[in-house]
Design a protein around this motif. Sequence first.
Motif, PDB file in Angstrom:
ATOM      1  N   ASN A  21       0.848  -1.189   0.000  1.00 21.16           N
ATOM      2  CA  ASN A  21       0.000   0.000   0.000  1.00 21.16           C
ATOM      3  C   ASN A  21       0.885   1.241   0.000  1.00 21.16           C
ATOM      4  O   ASN A  21       1.776   1.381   0.851  1.00 21.16           O
ATOM      5  N   LEU A  22       0.623   2.136  -0.952  1.00 27.56           N
ATOM      6  CA  LEU A  22       1.341   3.409  -1.059  1.00 27.56           C
ATOM      7  C   LEU A  22       0.336   4.548  -0.986  1.00 27.56           C
ATOM      8  O   LEU A  22      -0.785   4.443  -1.493  1.00 27.56           O
ATOM      9  N   TYR A  23       0.739   5.642  -0.348  1.00 22.77           N
ATOM     10  CA  TYR A  23      -0.145   6.809  -0.259  1.00 22.77           C
ATOM     11  C   TYR A  23       0.701   8.078  -0.317  1.00 22.77           C
ATOM     12  O   TYR A  23       1.702   8.199   0.398  1.00 22.77           O
ATOM     13  N   ALA A  24       0.287   9.045  -1.166  1.00 23.51           N
ATOM     14  CA  ALA A  24       0.951  10.341  -1.283  1.00 23.51           C
ATOM     15  C   ALA A  24      -0.082  11.435  -1.045  1.00 23.51           C
ATOM     16  O   ALA A  24      -1.136  11.460  -1.697  1.00 23.51           O
ATOM     17  N   ASP A  25       0.205  12.323  -0.103  1.00 22.33           N
ATOM     18  CA  ASP A  25      -0.713  13.400   0.270  1.00 22.33           C
ATOM     19  C   ASP A  25      -0.484  14.609  -0.635  1.00 22.33           C
ATOM     20  O   ASP A  25       0.636  15.099  -0.757  1.00 22.33           O
ATOM     21  N   TYR A  26      -1.571  15.100  -1.286  1.00 19.10           N
ATOM     22  CA  TYR A  26      -1.455  16.277  -2.137  1.00 19.10           C
ATOM     23  C   TYR A  26      -1.318  17.572  -1.333  1.00 19.10           C
ATOM     24  O   TYR A  26      -0.773  18.557  -1.825  1.00 19.10           O
ATOM     25  N   LEU A  27      -1.844  17.603  -0.110  1.00 21.51           N
ATOM     26  CA  LEU A  27      -1.974  18.844   0.645  1.00 21.51           C
ATOM     27  C   LEU A  27      -0.701  19.243   1.370  1.00 21.51           C
ATOM     28  O   LEU A  27      -0.516  20.409   1.709  1.00 21.51           O
ATOM     29  N   GLU A  28       0.177  18.275   1.649  1.00 18.80           N
ATOM     30  CA  GLU A  28       1.373  18.573   2.418  1.00 18.80           C
ATOM     31  C   GLU A  28       2.446  17.527   2.118  1.00 18.80           C
ATOM     32  O   GLU A  28       2.165  16.334   2.117  1.00 18.80           O
ATOM     33  N   LYS A  29       3.671  17.988   1.846  1.00 19.21           N
ATOM     34  CA  LYS A  29       4.811  17.103   1.619  1.00 19.21           C
ATOM     35  C   LYS A  29       4.477  16.036   0.578  1.00 19.21           C
ATOM     36  O   LYS A  29       4.495  14.834   0.846  1.00 19.21           O
ATOM     37  N   VAL A  30       4.176  16.503  -0.636  1.00 19.06           N
ATOM     38  CA  VAL A  30       3.722  15.615  -1.704  1.00 19.06           C
ATOM     39  C   VAL A  30       4.762  14.539  -2.028  1.00 19.06           C
ATOM     40  O   VAL A  30       4.414  13.405  -2.363  1.00 19.06           O
ATOM     41  N   LYS A  31       6.041  14.879  -1.912  1.00 16.29           N
ATOM     42  CA  LYS A  31       7.091  13.928  -2.290  1.00 16.29           C
ATOM     43  C   LYS A  31       7.270  12.803  -1.277  1.00 16.29           C
ATOM     44  O   LYS A  31       7.943  11.811  -1.566  1.00 16.29           O
ATOM     45  N   ASN A  32       6.703  12.935  -0.090  1.00 14.27           N
ATOM     46  CA  ASN A  32       6.814  11.878   0.923  1.00 14.27           C
ATOM     47  C   ASN A  32       5.725  10.837   0.698  1.00 14.27           C
ATOM     48  O   ASN A  32       4.537  11.112   0.899  1.00 14.27           O
ATOM     49  N   VAL A  33       6.115   9.654   0.269  1.00 19.88           N
ATOM     50  CA  VAL A  33       5.176   8.574  -0.013  1.00 19.88           C
ATOM     51  C   VAL A  33       5.133   7.630   1.186  1.00 19.88           C
ATOM     52  O   VAL A  33       6.178   7.101   1.596  1.00 19.88           O
ATOM     53  N   ASP A  34       3.935   7.431   1.749  1.00 17.98           N
ATOM     54  CA  ASP A  34       3.774   6.465   2.838  1.00 17.98           C
ATOM     55  C   ASP A  34       3.788   5.053   2.252  1.00 17.98           C
ATOM     56  O   ASP A  34       3.113   4.774   1.259  1.00 17.98           O
ATOM     57  N   LEU A  35       4.533   4.181   2.889  1.00 18.18           N
ATOM     58  CA  LEU A  35       4.704   2.811   2.422  1.00 18.18           C
ATOM     59  C   LEU A  35       4.276   1.838   3.507  1.00 18.18           C
ATOM     60  O   LEU A  35       4.613   2.017   4.680  1.00 18.18           O
ATOM     61  N   ASP A  36       3.521   0.820   3.120  1.00 17.71           N
ATOM     62  CA  ASP A  36       3.163  -0.273   4.031  1.00 17.71           C
ATOM     63  C   ASP A  36       3.204  -1.562   3.216  1.00 17.71           C
ATOM     64  O   ASP A  36       2.323  -1.815   2.395  1.00 17.71           O
ATOM     65  N   TYR A  37       4.245  -2.358   3.433  1.00 15.34           N
ATOM     66  CA  TYR A  37       4.425  -3.598   2.668  1.00 15.34           C
ATOM     67  C   TYR A  37       4.522  -4.769   3.635  1.00 15.34           C
ATOM     68  O   TYR A  37       5.262  -4.718   4.624  1.00 15.34           O
ATOM     69  N   THR A  38       3.783  -5.836   3.352  1.00 12.83           N
ATOM     70  CA  THR A  38       3.802  -7.035   4.184  1.00 12.83           C
ATOM     71  C   THR A  38       4.000  -8.262   3.303  1.00 12.83           C
ATOM     72  O   THR A  38       3.300  -8.445   2.308  1.00 12.83           O
ATOM     73  N   LEU A  39       4.955  -9.091   3.699  1.00 13.38           N
ATOM     74  CA  LEU A  39       5.176 -10.394   3.068  1.00 13.38           C
ATOM     75  C   LEU A  39       4.903 -11.471   4.099  1.00 13.38           C
ATOM     76  O   LEU A  39       5.495 -11.470   5.182  1.00 13.38           O
ATOM     77  N   ASN A  40       3.981 -12.373   3.783  1.00 14.92           N
ATOM     78  CA  ASN A  40       3.704 -13.535   4.626  1.00 14.92           C
ATOM     79  C   ASN A  40       4.040 -14.797   3.838  1.00 14.92           C
ATOM     80  O   ASN A  40       3.560 -14.981   2.715  1.00 14.92           O
ATOM     81  N   VAL A  41       4.860 -15.632   4.436  1.00 15.66           N
ATOM     82  CA  VAL A  41       5.205 -16.920   3.833  1.00 15.66           C
ATOM     83  C   VAL A  41       4.695 -18.006   4.769  1.00 15.66           C
ATOM     84  O   VAL A  41       5.137 -18.105   5.921  1.00 15.66           O
ATOM     85  N   ALA A  42       3.746 -18.811   4.283  1.00 16.49           N
ATOM     86  CA  ALA A  42       3.167 -19.890   5.079  1.00 16.49           C
ATOM     87  C   ALA A  42       3.632 -21.232   4.518  1.00 16.49           C
ATOM     88  O   ALA A  42       3.393 -21.534   3.347  1.00 16.49           O
ATOM     89  N   MET A  43       4.277 -22.016   5.366  1.00 11.17           N
ATOM     90  CA  MET A  43       4.780 -23.334   4.974  1.00 11.17           C
ATOM     91  C   MET A  43       3.966 -24.383   5.721  1.00 11.17           C
ATOM     92  O   MET A  43       4.089 -24.517   6.941  1.00 11.17           O
ATOM     93  N   GLN A  44       3.114 -25.075   4.982  1.00 15.59           N
ATOM     94  CA  GLN A  44       2.160 -25.992   5.580  1.00 15.59           C
ATOM     95  C   GLN A  44       2.809 -27.339   5.893  1.00 15.59           C
ATOM     96  O   GLN A  44       3.318 -28.019   4.995  1.00 15.59           O
ATOM     97  N   VAL A  45       2.793 -27.739   7.175  1.00 18.52           N
ATOM     98  CA  VAL A  45       3.315 -29.042   7.578  1.00 18.52           C
ATOM     99  C   VAL A  45       2.245 -30.116   7.394  1.00 18.52           C
ATOM    100  O   VAL A  45       2.472 -31.162   6.798  1.00 18.52           O
ATOM    101  N   ASN A  46       1.053 -29.847   7.930  1.00 13.61           N
ATOM    102  CA  ASN A  46      -0.119 -30.698   7.708  1.00 13.61           C
ATOM    103  C   ASN A  46      -1.359 -29.825   7.808  1.00 13.61           C
ATOM    104  O   ASN A  46      -1.252 -28.589   7.728  1.00 13.61           O
ATOM    105  N   LYS A  47      -2.521 -30.413   7.994  1.00 13.23           N
ATOM    106  CA  LYS A  47      -3.761 -29.654   7.983  1.00 13.23           C
ATOM    107  C   LYS A  47      -3.819 -28.599   9.071  1.00 13.23           C
ATOM    108  O   LYS A  47      -4.431 -27.535   8.897  1.00 13.23           O
ATOM    109  N   TYR A  48      -3.176 -28.851  10.203  1.00 13.97           N
ATOM    110  CA  TYR A  48      -3.300 -27.948  11.348  1.00 13.97           C
ATOM    111  C   TYR A  48      -1.998 -27.268  11.769  1.00 13.97           C
ATOM    112  O   TYR A  48      -2.039 -26.269  12.490  1.00 13.97           O
ATOM    113  N   VAL A  49      -0.848 -27.794  11.368  1.00 15.72           N
ATOM    114  CA  VAL A  49       0.433 -27.249  11.796  1.00 15.72           C
ATOM    115  C   VAL A  49       1.068 -26.479  10.646  1.00 15.72           C
ATOM    116  O   VAL A  49       1.137 -26.975   9.514  1.00 15.72           O
ATOM    117  N   THR A  50       1.547 -25.262  10.943  1.00 18.36           N
ATOM    118  CA  THR A  50       2.134 -24.424   9.908  1.00 18.36           C
ATOM    119  C   THR A  50       3.334 -23.669  10.466  1.00 18.36           C
ATOM    120  O   THR A  50       3.433 -23.427  11.673  1.00 18.36           O
TER     121      THR A  50
END
Length: 318
Positions: free
Chosen positions: A253-282
């Motif tokens: 997710n990126l967000y740039a505010d037009y009203l103040e400090k336009v060049k400052n881009v807010d960044l929110d990045y999430t990486l989730n890696v799920a490695m499944q062992v079996n139906k219930y354990v991960t």
Amino acid sequence: MRTYLFIILLATSSILVAQTKTKKKDSLPDGWKSKGLAELLFSQSAFNKEWQGGGTSNIAGNFNISWDLNYKRNKLAWDTRLTSILGLAATKDQKFVRKTTDRLELNSLVGSRINKSNWYYSGVFNFRTQMAPGYEFFDRNVLDEEGEIINTVQDRREITDAFSPAYIQAGPGILWKKSNDFTVNLAPATSRLIFVHSKFTRVDESDPEAVAAYEPFFGVEANENTRFELGSSLSVYYKEELFENVVFENTLNLYADYLEKVKNVDLDYTLNVAMQVNKYVTTNLALQLIYDENAVSGLQVREVLGVGLKYAFLEWKS
């Protein structure tokens, strides 16, 4: 400049990797689809008093709940996701239980398909906050009547609270949707409201020194509890099973505010890696990067690796 290059790399790499995949179907079936997951990740270390290798006994846990609701009918597509994550850690020599992660987020994206393409006219809504207070921890000296230090104790100071800050973001845009697992949305006129509790912004306006010393709390000015922003947002979601029983999920997710400090881009990045062992354990690896100058001038990094239990609920189609 390095921040902008990093942002561009994240956005383009997700798209380029996804475009090489041919497993996903271009068309989605009509109707409702829902799926919920609950995960408990746990880690623990213990040392007896004779242990000479160094270390402190500790226990930590993360409780995650996610729920996806998808709807499609003719040209209409509506995707909603609720995410709730709370992590706590207790260490033997620390007085207080400490929060390791805390996030409550609701994303809703509705689109109307343009002809028979993967493009949609869209509207996006996002609500993001935290569920428990946040603290700054420090050591405090205890003095006797003569001002001499007689003891040092652990103490804490509240710096955030439940639903403080809270963000509401909404706006029209254009959506590219390959499947429920791959979407890119651009909203060039997105409004954002930031809410905070008045106790964090309260300043005595009759005291010039207090007014001069006040620094905006998540961008909110003194004696206010809201901040309005108008800007553009880009959101990318991509999920893929790149290897057998190993799922990579990317949210940018990126967000740039037009009203103040336009060049400052807010960044929110999430990486989730799920490695499944079996139906219930991960086994899960989570990496989150946040850049928001209203909160702190620097890149915030969170990384969690744990083994735990997973349970699927509210899974149905109609």
